[in-house]
Design a protein around this motif. Structure first.
Motif, PDB file in Angstrom:
ATOM      1  N   PHE A   1      16.568  69.669 131.363  1.00 64.40           N
ATOM      2  CA  PHE A   1      17.521  69.178 131.925  1.00 64.40           C
ATOM      3  C   PHE A   1      17.688  69.078 133.567  1.00 64.40           C
ATOM      4  CE2 PHE A   1      22.471  69.528 132.603  1.00 64.40           C
ATOM      5  CZ  PHE A   1      22.840  68.159 132.346  1.00 64.40           C
ATOM      6  N   ASP A   2      16.394  70.034 134.093  1.00 62.93           N
ATOM      7  CA  ASP A   2      16.218  70.039 135.603  1.00 62.93           C
ATOM      8  C   ASP A   2      15.161  69.032 136.022  1.00 62.93           C
ATOM      9  OD1 ASP A   2      17.887  72.248 135.790  1.00 62.93           O
ATOM     10  OD2 ASP A   2      16.274  73.277 134.720  1.00 62.93           O
TER      11      ASP A   2
ATOM     12  N   ALA B   1      12.668  65.280 136.269  1.00 64.51           N
ATOM     13  CA  ALA B   1      12.737  63.911 136.566  1.00 64.51           C
ATOM     14  C   ALA B   1      13.327  63.038 135.732  1.00 64.51           C
ATOM     15  CB  ALA B   1      11.525  63.163 137.029  1.00 64.51           C
ATOM     16  N   TRP B   2      13.089  63.261 134.508  1.00 66.54           N
ATOM     17  CA  TRP B   2      13.843  62.231 133.376  1.00 66.54           C
ATOM     18  C   TRP B   2      15.215  62.269 133.359  1.00 66.54           C
ATOM     19  CZ3 TRP B   2      13.646  58.136 130.990  1.00 66.54           C
ATOM     20  CH2 TRP B   2      14.296  57.751 129.683  1.00 66.54           C
ATOM     21  N   TYR B   3      15.669  63.563 133.203  1.00 62.92           N
ATOM     22  CA  TYR B   3      17.297  63.565 133.436  1.00 62.92           C
ATOM     23  C   TYR B   3      17.849  63.280 134.798  1.00 62.92           C
ATOM     24  CZ  TYR B   3      18.631  65.626 128.792  1.00 62.92           C
ATOM     25  OH  TYR B   3      18.674  65.809 127.380  1.00 62.92           O
ATOM     26  N   GLY B   4      17.073  63.690 135.781  1.00 59.82           N
ATOM     27  CA  GLY B   4      17.549  63.374 137.003  1.00 59.82           C
ATOM     28  C   GLY B   4      17.314  62.044 137.678  1.00 59.82           C
TER      29      GLY B   4
ATOM     30  N   PHE C   1      23.994  71.873 135.215  1.00 66.56           N
ATOM     31  CA  PHE C   1      24.211  72.749 134.453  1.00 66.56           C
ATOM     32  C   PHE C   1      25.580  73.041 134.143  1.00 66.56           C
ATOM     33  CE2 PHE C   1      23.715  75.631 138.080  1.00 66.56           C
ATOM     34  CZ  PHE C   1      24.850  76.405 137.896  1.00 66.56           C
ATOM     35  N   ALA C   2      26.546  72.861 135.194  1.00 75.72           N
ATOM     36  CA  ALA C   2      27.848  73.257 135.156  1.00 75.72           C
ATOM     37  C   ALA C   2      28.606  72.283 134.726  1.00 75.72           C
ATOM     38  CB  ALA C   2      28.264  73.743 136.396  1.00 75.72           C
ATOM     39  N   HIS C   3      28.265  70.894 134.520  1.00 79.58           N
ATOM     40  CA  HIS C   3      29.093  69.790 134.075  1.00 79.58           C
ATOM     41  C   HIS C   3      29.782  69.918 133.022  1.00 79.58           C
ATOM     42  CE1 HIS C   3      26.420  66.812 136.948  1.00 79.58           C
ATOM     43  NE2 HIS C   3      27.352  67.532 137.577  1.00 79.58           N
ATOM     44  N   TYR C   4      29.174  70.285 131.961  1.00 80.87           N
ATOM     45  CA  TYR C   4      29.870  70.331 130.629  1.00 80.87           C
ATOM     46  C   TYR C   4      30.926  71.401 130.568  1.00 80.87           C
ATOM     47  CZ  TYR C   4      30.717  72.007 125.852  1.00 80.87           C
ATOM     48  OH  TYR C   4      31.066  72.255 124.604  1.00 80.87           O
TER      49      TYR C   4
END
Length: 339
Positions: free
Chosen positions: A170-171, A173-176, A79-82
């Motif tokens: 965003f949390d 499996a699809w994103y991870g 969540f902090a990447h952007y």
């Protein structure tokens, strides 16, 4: 004399110490100058780096104000990447960011545009391009044993029946997990023409998604990426069908398993498959003979992402993950929840 690449980390958790720093230590041309983390303790990993000159602090401004830093590696919760990537790019820093990079295509495009405008290196840390199983599949395809590809499937299976969790898209499996597998397919075949989605929560219907089976459609080829958290018996990791043969690789890359038990890059046998784990190739040669052979696993090395970053920043080489590939992956992930 070989020029050094001075790097800094934002984040000093498990991922930094498992998937990044052990590989950097094997590279004499990369120096860890700074680490910024929200909290600092006196863990052995910190003490070891401090003993060799790495500076630790809790303020990202310390990295921004250090003109000696050539590359900042973001290894924070996703969540902090952007926010961190945008802050660092605007400050004129080259950025390598853990994945999933960001949640939306709009965010990804914004960061790519900033990097282009400022002539900066910006790339996701797609280390699974250097999974041994993926490199082996890539080699089999390139050597032409299979003829024209018809169908390729990659699975990422676990058995964690009681680990359902709450959160947003965003949390899950699809994103991870999907970010790894989609990137592998995009690196092989480019941007898909169409994508067919099946993304679900199977352990707790009110939790984040923990299952997906997604078809990336190309001309004359279906590439399927799939994952589940309730596989008591896992699928083969790879199944590849072509007009001349089939390749099946049952087992995953061993780097992660070895890292978890305290083995590190440079240790004897690190990341290596035993012959029993080699993939099985069945194909027909030009005489129509049916040939069955086991293909030795190509050595994996997550540190090659750092090698590629070094070459791009120091020597002007093309990036490992192009902007087009980066955006194609984020678009594919985001569209999984757009319907």
């Amino acid at each position: 004399m070989t020029k050094k690449l001075n790097i800094a980390y934002v984040g000093f958790g498990k991922s930094t110490n498992r998937y990044h720093i052990p590989y950097v230590k094997e590279r004499e041309n990369i120096v860890i100058k700074r680490v910024v983390n929200r909290t600092l303790g006196k863990r052995p990993e910190q003490a070891e780096l401090e003993a060799t000159g790495t500076l630790f602090s809790t303020d990202v401004a310390d990295i921004i104000n250090d003109d000696l830093i050539d590359l900042v590696v973001i290894v924070t919760p996703a969540f902090a990447h952007y926010d961190y990537a945008k802050q660092l790019l605007l400050a004129g820093k080259n950025v390598l960011c853990d994945k999933p990079l960001v949640e939306t295509l709009e965010q990804a495009k914004e960061l790519v545009d900033i990097a282009k405008e400022k002539n900066l290196f910006f790339m996701p840390f797609q280390n699974r391009r250097f999974d041994s199983d993926f490199l082996t599949v890539k080699k089999v395809i390139e050597q032409g044993y299979l003829g024209d590809l018809v169908d390729i499937t990659v699975n990422m299976d676990h058995f964690r029946p009681n680990d359902a969790s709450q959160g947003g898209n965003f949390d899950g499996a699809w994103y991870g997990h999907g970010v790894h597998l989609v990137d592998q397919m995009v690196s092989l075949f480019g941007t898909p023409e169409e994508v067919q989605y099946d993304i679900r929560a199977t352990r707790d219907y009110d939790s984040v998604d923990d299952y997906f089976s997604v078809n990336l459609m190309y001309p004359n080829l279906r590439a399927t990426v799939a994952a589940t958290e309730v596989a008591a018996m896992p699928h083969p990791k790879w199944i590849v069908y072509g007009t001349k043969g089939t390749f099946i690789k049952m087992d995953v890359d061993q780097q992660e398993n070895d890292l978890k038990v305290g083995m590190f890059p440079g240790d004897e046998g690190f990341g290596q498959d035993s012959p029993a784990d080699f993939g099985k190739l069945t194909y027909f040669n030009q005489n129509g003979d049916r040939i069955v052979k086991h293909i030795p696993t190509v050595a994996g090395d997550y540190g090659r992402v750092y090698d590629s970053a070094y070459e791009a920043i120091i020597n002007g080489a093309d990036k490992l993950v192009s902007d087009e590939q980066m955006l194609a992956v984020i678009k594919t992930l985001e569209n999984g929840f757009s319907k």
